[in-house]
Design an enzyme around this catalytic site. Structure first.
Site, PDB file in Angstrom:
ATOM      1  N   TYR A  63       0.978  -1.409   0.093  1.00 19.33           N
ATOM      2  CA  TYR A  63      -0.193  -0.058   0.032  1.00 19.33           C
ATOM      3  C   TYR A  63       0.784   1.349   0.064  1.00 19.33           C
ATOM      4  CZ  TYR A  63      -3.644  -3.433   1.469  1.00 19.33           C
ATOM      5  OH  TYR A  63      -4.554  -4.339   1.614  1.00 19.33           O
ATOM      6  N   GLY A 121     -18.033  -3.223   0.480  1.00 19.15           N
ATOM      7  CA  GLY A 121     -18.142  -3.043  -0.998  1.00 19.15           C
ATOM      8  C   GLY A 121     -16.904  -2.773  -1.801  1.00 19.15           C
ATOM      9  N   THR A 123     -16.585  -0.502  -4.822  1.00 20.91           N
ATOM     10  CA  THR A 123     -18.041  -0.501  -5.432  1.00 20.91           C
ATOM     11  C   THR A 123     -18.928  -0.460  -4.179  1.00 20.91           C
ATOM     12  OG1 THR A 123     -17.354  -1.970  -6.937  1.00 20.91           O
ATOM     13  CG2 THR A 123     -19.529  -1.703  -7.166  1.00 20.91           C
TER      14      THR A 123
HETATM   15  N1  NAP Z   1      -6.344  -9.265   0.815  1.00 23.42           N
HETATM   16  C1  NAP Z   1      -6.502  -8.553   0.060  1.00 23.42           C
HETATM   17  O1  NAP Z   1      -6.387  -8.634  -1.129  1.00 23.42           O
HETATM   18  C2  NAP Z   1      -7.274  -7.080   0.306  1.00 23.42           C
HETATM   19  C3  NAP Z   1      -7.983  -6.394  -0.795  1.00 23.42           C
HETATM   20  C4  NAP Z   1      -8.464  -5.403  -0.670  1.00 23.42           C
HETATM   21  C5  NAP Z   1      -8.402  -4.625   0.780  1.00 23.42           C
HETATM   22  N2  NAP Z   1      -7.938  -5.320   1.952  1.00 23.42           N
HETATM   23  C6  NAP Z   1      -7.901  -4.917   3.198  1.00 23.42           C
HETATM   24  O2  NAP Z   1      -9.362  -4.788   3.470  1.00 23.42           O
HETATM   25  C7  NAP Z   1      -9.789  -3.415   4.129  1.00 23.42           C
HETATM   26  C8  NAP Z   1     -10.863  -2.981   3.913  1.00 23.42           C
HETATM   27  O3  NAP Z   1     -11.011  -2.837   2.572  1.00 23.42           O
HETATM   28  P1  NAP Z   1     -11.389  -1.508   1.738  1.00 23.42           P
HETATM   29  O4  NAP Z   1     -10.842  -0.221   2.464  1.00 23.42           O
HETATM   30  O5  NAP Z   1     -10.756  -1.668   0.346  1.00 23.42           O
HETATM   31  O6  NAP Z   1     -12.938  -1.641   1.614  1.00 23.42           O
HETATM   32  P2  NAP Z   1     -14.060  -1.265   2.292  1.00 23.42           P
HETATM   33  O7  NAP Z   1     -13.779  -1.211   3.873  1.00 23.42           O
HETATM   34  O8  NAP Z   1     -15.409  -1.972   1.906  1.00 23.42           O
HETATM   35  O9  NAP Z   1     -14.577   0.158   2.107  1.00 23.42           O
HETATM   36  C9  NAP Z   1     -13.715   1.377   1.984  1.00 23.42           C
HETATM   37  C10 NAP Z   1     -14.475   2.533   1.395  1.00 23.42           C
HETATM   38  O10 NAP Z   1     -15.503   2.725   1.915  1.00 23.42           O
HETATM   39  C11 NAP Z   1     -15.533   4.223   2.301  1.00 23.42           C
HETATM   40  N3  NAP Z   1     -16.119   4.172   3.721  1.00 23.42           N
HETATM   41  C12 NAP Z   1     -15.768   3.654   4.904  1.00 23.42           C
HETATM   42  N4  NAP Z   1     -16.440   3.971   6.066  1.00 23.42           N
HETATM   43  C13 NAP Z   1     -17.493   4.659   5.377  1.00 23.42           C
HETATM   44  C14 NAP Z   1     -18.636   5.307   6.133  1.00 23.42           C
HETATM   45  N5  NAP Z   1     -18.859   4.871   7.193  1.00 23.42           N
HETATM   46  N6  NAP Z   1     -19.269   6.017   5.185  1.00 23.42           N
HETATM   47  C15 NAP Z   1     -19.189   6.244   4.033  1.00 23.42           C
HETATM   48  N7  NAP Z   1     -18.015   5.539   3.407  1.00 23.42           N
HETATM   49  C16 NAP Z   1     -17.437   4.776   3.860  1.00 23.42           C
HETATM   50  C17 NAP Z   1     -14.249   4.767   2.160  1.00 23.42           C
HETATM   51  O11 NAP Z   1     -13.986   5.894   1.906  1.00 23.42           O
HETATM   52  P3  NAP Z   1     -13.695   6.980   2.775  1.00 23.42           P
HETATM   53  O12 NAP Z   1     -12.260   7.185   3.194  1.00 23.42           O
HETATM   54  O13 NAP Z   1     -14.112   8.102   2.579  1.00 23.42           O
HETATM   55  O14 NAP Z   1     -14.275   6.661   4.263  1.00 23.42           O
HETATM   56  C18 NAP Z   1     -13.670   3.509   1.266  1.00 23.42           C
HETATM   57  O15 NAP Z   1     -13.935   4.173   0.003  1.00 23.42           O
HETATM   58  C19 NAP Z   1      -8.353  -2.568   3.363  1.00 23.42           C
HETATM   59  O16 NAP Z   1      -7.922  -1.239   4.259  1.00 23.42           O
HETATM   60  C20 NAP Z   1      -7.231  -3.557   3.364  1.00 23.42           C
HETATM   61  O17 NAP Z   1      -6.499  -3.538   4.524  1.00 23.42           O
HETATM   62  C21 NAP Z   1      -7.263  -6.639   1.533  1.00 23.42           C
END
Ligand code: NAP
Length: 269
Positions: free
Chosen positions: A53, A198, A201
């Protein structure tokens, strides 16, 4: 407190703390560090990260904001590298994995990594060689615990070394990985869904909206609470770069969904 890894159930996923495309510096480094410190203040004891990252940016922010990590478990991932065009390239030869573990040790400034996930690009990937390399690094004392990510090959990994967590794509609208979730629950292994909201998405559903209204909550909080109700071995790592969203996400742990809510929510996905 959950028995799995002895962690509170809602942690923090740090992937959103970079520049656009999970690449480069964030627009506001101080904000990124404030979010990390606020997470810990609010009881987060589990941060998910990776040296890919940024690359390196998120681990450096974590070190600057949170070192020496008292009581905090930092879970990192290896198996990929980034190129200047922001692509994600597999990096799981023995040398690449050893180098990635040493990069993580240096960037997080620790002698031993708490948890390292081997992240691959799907269940077609044979884990034998790369997971054996990580098992050896664990034997050498550089890693406490191991996990796998983006794969259903739990049986193969467990023949090589103990697995404490599986991190796969799963959320209320994307449930293809149910079989792995069940298997981890039976074996007392943490299941850590990525993209719980999501990811790129954002989840959208009128059922989520309705249930949220009835609980005076937000649809995102209901989506996270649904995951927590799904199985006791689920640990969450919602990602955000906003303190307000962080607080909203952590509050989802207190949301109690009824059997009736769960039946309605089951129609999504
Ligand atoms: N192992 C893998 O292959 C893999 C792949 C992807 C991710 N990950 C891990 O999984 C974690 C979570 O995934 P992710 O961050 O990609 O996706 P997520 O948690 O599903 O969603 C994050 C997205 O949602 C928004 N968001 C979060 N809380 C919100 C709220 N309360 N209200 C409105 N929007 C909100 C964030 O924007 P804002 O910043 O504006 O809040 C961001 O755009 C990552 O941080 C990473 O550590 C692992």
């Amino acid at each position: 407190m959950d028995p799995v890894l002895n962690l509170t159930r809602v942690g923090y996923g740090a992937m959103q703390l970079t520049g656009p495309g999970v690449y480069g510096e964030p627009a506001d480094r101080d904000n990124a560090k404030r979010v990390l410190r606020r997470a810990v203040e609010l009881g987060v004891d589990h941060v998910d990260t990776s040296d890919f990252y940024g690359p390196h940016v998120v681990n450096e922010l974590i070190r600057e904001a949170l070192h020496p990590y008292d009581g905090l478990t930092i879970v990192t991932k290896v198996g990929y590298r980034r190129t200047p065009d922001k692509s994600w390239v597999p990096a799981r030869t023995p040398d690449e994995l050893r180098e990635a573990v040493h990069d993580n040790l240096r960037n997080l400034k620790v002698d031993r990594l708490d948890v390292v996930n081997l992240r691959v690009d799907g269940s077609h990937v044979d884990l034998e060689e790369p997971f054996t390399v990580l098992a050896e690094l664990r034997e050498q004392g550089l890693i406490r615990d191991l996990g796998i990510s983006n794969t259903t090959r739990l049986d193969q990994a467990e023949k090589i070394a103990p697995v404490v967590c599986v991190q796969n794509h799963y959320n209320i609208a994307h449930r293809e990985d149910e079989a792995t979730l069940r298997k981890t629950a039976e074996r007392n292994i943490a299941y850590v869904p990525f993209f719980p909201l999501g990811g790129f998405t954002p989840l959208q559903s009128s059922v989520l909206d309705e249930v949220a209204r009835e609980h005076d909550a937000t649809p995102r909080q209901v989506a996270l609470a649904w995951l927590l109700h799904r199985s006791p071995n689920v640990l969450l790592i919602p990602g955000t770069s906003s303190e307000r969203h962080l607080e909203e996400n952590l509050a989802s742990a207190a949301l109690r969904l009824s059997e009736q809510d769960l039946t309605r929510l089951d129609t999504i996905g």
